[in-house]
Design an enzyme around this catalytic site. Structure first.
Site, PDB file in Angstrom:
ATOM      1  N   GLU A 165       0.821  -1.216   0.000  1.00 26.08           N
ATOM      2  CA  GLU A 165       0.000   0.000   0.000  1.00 26.08           C
ATOM      3  C   GLU A 165       0.849   1.257   0.000  1.00 26.08           C
ATOM      4  O   GLU A 165       1.946   1.267   0.550  1.00 26.08           O
ATOM      5  CB  GLU A 165      -0.831   0.061   1.288  1.00 26.08           C
ATOM      6  N   CYS A 219       3.317   8.249   1.413  1.00 26.05           N
ATOM      7  CA  CYS A 219       3.777   7.299   2.427  1.00 26.05           C
ATOM      8  C   CYS A 219       3.941   5.961   1.707  1.00 26.05           C
ATOM      9  O   CYS A 219       2.980   5.451   1.129  1.00 26.05           O
ATOM     10  CB  CYS A 219       2.704   7.209   3.520  1.00 26.05           C
ATOM     11  N   CYS A 269       5.541  -7.608   7.395  1.00 32.32           N
ATOM     12  CA  CYS A 269       6.475  -7.078   8.393  1.00 32.32           C
ATOM     13  C   CYS A 269       6.776  -8.175   9.403  1.00 32.32           C
ATOM     14  O   CYS A 269       5.914  -8.990   9.720  1.00 32.32           O
ATOM     15  CB  CYS A 269       5.850  -5.863   9.100  1.00 32.32           C
ATOM     16  N   CYS A 271       4.564  -5.691  16.032  1.00 32.07           N
ATOM     17  CA  CYS A 271       3.951  -4.728  16.964  1.00 32.07           C
ATOM     18  C   CYS A 271       2.477  -5.113  17.154  1.00 32.07           C
ATOM     19  O   CYS A 271       1.762  -5.355  16.176  1.00 32.07           O
ATOM     20  CB  CYS A 271       4.075  -3.302  16.438  1.00 32.07           C
ATOM     21  N   CYS A 275      -0.505  -3.150  15.356  1.00 32.19           N
ATOM     22  CA  CYS A 275      -0.349  -2.812  13.940  1.00 32.19           C
ATOM     23  C   CYS A 275      -0.941  -3.897  13.040  1.00 32.19           C
ATOM     24  O   CYS A 275      -0.803  -5.085  13.334  1.00 32.19           O
ATOM     25  CB  CYS A 275       1.139  -2.619  13.630  1.00 32.19           C
ATOM     26  N   CYS A 290      -1.500   1.998   8.145  1.00 33.42           N
ATOM     27  CA  CYS A 290      -0.622   0.860   7.814  1.00 33.42           C
ATOM     28  C   CYS A 290      -1.266  -0.509   7.681  1.00 33.42           C
ATOM     29  O   CYS A 290      -1.763  -1.050   8.659  1.00 33.42           O
ATOM     30  CB  CYS A 290       0.356   0.657   8.959  1.00 33.42           C
TER      31      CYS A 290
HETATM   32  N1  SAH Z   1       8.061  -0.112  10.820  1.00 38.25           N
HETATM   33  C1  SAH Z   1       8.143   1.302  10.929  1.00 38.25           C
HETATM   34  C2  SAH Z   1       7.284   2.085   9.943  1.00 38.25           C
HETATM   35  C3  SAH Z   1       5.874   1.649   9.716  1.00 38.25           C
HETATM   36  S1  SAH Z   1       4.612   2.084  10.828  1.00 38.25           S
HETATM   37  C4  SAH Z   1       7.877   1.742  12.345  1.00 38.25           C
HETATM   38  O1  SAH Z   1       7.521   0.905  13.168  1.00 38.25           O
HETATM   39  O2  SAH Z   1       8.084   2.909  12.653  1.00 38.25           O
HETATM   40  C5  SAH Z   1       4.458   3.831  10.924  1.00 38.25           C
HETATM   41  C6  SAH Z   1       3.945   4.293  12.278  1.00 38.25           C
HETATM   42  O3  SAH Z   1       2.552   3.956  12.491  1.00 38.25           O
HETATM   43  C7  SAH Z   1       4.694   3.678  13.445  1.00 38.25           C
HETATM   44  O4  SAH Z   1       4.905   4.647  14.439  1.00 38.25           O
HETATM   45  C8  SAH Z   1       3.725   2.627  13.930  1.00 38.25           C
HETATM   46  O5  SAH Z   1       4.013   2.221  15.243  1.00 38.25           O
HETATM   47  C9  SAH Z   1       2.403   3.322  13.754  1.00 38.25           C
HETATM   48  N2  SAH Z   1       1.249   2.431  13.680  1.00 38.25           N
HETATM   49  C10 SAH Z   1       1.181   1.185  13.195  1.00 38.25           C
HETATM   50  N3  SAH Z   1      -0.059   0.682  13.317  1.00 38.25           N
HETATM   51  C11 SAH Z   1      -0.812   1.639  13.888  1.00 38.25           C
HETATM   52  C12 SAH Z   1      -2.180   1.718  14.255  1.00 38.25           C
HETATM   53  N4  SAH Z   1      -3.003   0.697  14.078  1.00 38.25           N
HETATM   54  N5  SAH Z   1      -2.600   2.867  14.793  1.00 38.25           N
HETATM   55  C13 SAH Z   1      -1.762   3.909  14.965  1.00 38.25           C
HETATM   56  N6  SAH Z   1      -0.462   3.896  14.647  1.00 38.25           N
HETATM   57  C14 SAH Z   1       0.019   2.761  14.111  1.00 38.25           C
END
Ligand code: SAH
Length: 348
Positions: free
Chosen positions: A90, A103, A110, A114, A117, A334
């Site tokens: 995406e 973006c 991934c 997390c 996410c 994301c």
């Molecule tokens: N892997 C990288 C970049 C991708 S995520 C990272 O972890 O930074 C980009 C940002 O969105 C990160 O800060 C991530 O923690 C946050 N993010 C991911 N899923 C999310 C969600 N469901 N709600 C809010 N922020 C989220």
């Protein structure tokens, strides 16, 4: 294997032309077209014979637009791209007053896990090639007819887990013969691979480093982000301090507010103490407060305390902004669309 024009440098295109018995100066023409997203058959200043030869041994590996969603609220555009091996990724184009920012994804999937996410719903990750990252920018420019002015590596994937390709991508996209998007308009977001942050510091690029912190104690951060078991907060913030010392670029910390998990006044105090502890009073950092996009089945709820939390941080001399929610009607966060397309909702 066909030569992937957007993943190679000019010297390799020259070599390819030599093998085909063609002059070196054609390389510039081919690269020019490729950067505009034009395939060999559309390279009208090349003889038809050469176009055919090129199509036989090289490829312009652009992702195909599989779906495009446009927010009726703020014009944010979300693309679901299909890659040549069938993987889906995406990208999101956001329109700001100062220009268009895209973006992009750096991996298909991934590995970081997390908990909040959506990107890891589908298990393993494949690194994106340089052309697949460039392709997202080129395809979006071609489709919208508008110049992209800024790039954030905040889509699917962990950019520092695909280090070499991401660095080649940044160098290519910021070069004058490339898209000429200056490093100051490029941000890279990481969940905190401290060893790679040290490496990145030595590249001396003027990009903005965004670090996904989301918590201020190891216990709380490990519960949200498994990577904290490998690189804990201390290891991460030490690396960030070195990054700042070497690049003099202010670091941006991402903090997604989750109700009852990390959004109390006590958290604001601990966050301020933690960051001031590593960076001192001059505060060469910024905190970005993000609203949680709730992912079904994870049990985390969006906090409604963002404004209060930001005020508390400001009171503690921490620069903080509440990030505007873009494209709330098109699943612009994301991995949400990719997850949806791999595991479609069952038919009623
Ligand atoms: N892997 C990288 C970049 C991708 S995520 C990272 O972890 O930074 C980009 C940002 O969105 C990160 O800060 C991530 O923690 C946050 N993010 C991911 N899923 C999310 C969600 N469901 N709600 C809010 N922020 C989220």
């Amino acid at each position: 294997m066909k030569t992937d024009i957007l993943s190679t440098d000019r010297a390799s295109v020259v070599q390819l032309l030599a093998r085909l018995g063609e002059p070196e100066w054609r390389a510039g023409q081919i690269i020019d077209w490729a950067w505009r997203g034009v395939d060999f058959d559309g390279m009208t200043n090349l003889p038809v014979g050469l176009r055919e030869k090129l199509a036989g041994c090289a490829t312009i590996n652009l992702p195909q637009i599989e779906r495009k969603l446009v927010s009726s609220i703020d014009g944010t555009i979300k693309y679901l791209f299909r890659l040549s091996d069938g993987e889906a990724i995406e990208s999101v184009v956001m329109r700001y007053r100062h220009g268009n920012t895209i973006c992009i994804s750096s991996q298909a999937g991934c590995r970081m896990g997390c908990r909040f996410c959506a990107s890891n719903t589908c298990g393993t990750a494949r690194n994106l090639r340089v052309s697949e990252m460039l392709g997202q920018v080129i395809a979006a420019q071609k489709d919208t007819g508008k110049r992209i002015d800024g790039i954030v590596l905040m889509g699917i994937g962990e950019p520092l887990d695909n280090y070499d390709n991401v660095l080649s991508f940044i160098r290519a996209v910021s070069s004058e013969e490339g898209l000429n998007i200056g490093c100051r308009h490029i941000s890279l977001s990481t969940c905190g691979l401290a060893d790679k942050i040290y490496r990145l510091a030595d590249e001396k690029l003027q990009i903005t480093l965004s670090v996904s912190l989301h918590a201020c104690s190891d216990e709380e951060r490990s519960a949200l982000m498994p990577i904290n078991n490998k690189w804990n907060i201390e290891a991460l913030l030490r690396a960030c301090r070195v990054y700042f010392n070497k690049t003099r670029r202010r670091i941006s910390f991402e903090y997604t507010l989750i109700a009852g998990v990390n959004d109390t006044p006590g958290h604001a105090k601990r966050l301020s103490a933690l960051l001031h502890g590593y960076f001192g009073r001059s505060a060469p950092f910024h905190v970005n407060l993000i609203a949680l996009n709730e992912v079904e089945g994870r049990g985390y709820v969006r906090s409604d305390a963002a404004a209060r939390f930001a005020r508390e941080l400001e009171g503690l001399r921490v620069n903080a902004t509440v990030r505007r929610i873009l494209g709330p009607d098109i699943k612009a966060s994301c991995g949400q669309l990719r997850a949806h397309n791999i595991h479609p909702e069952p038919n009623p």
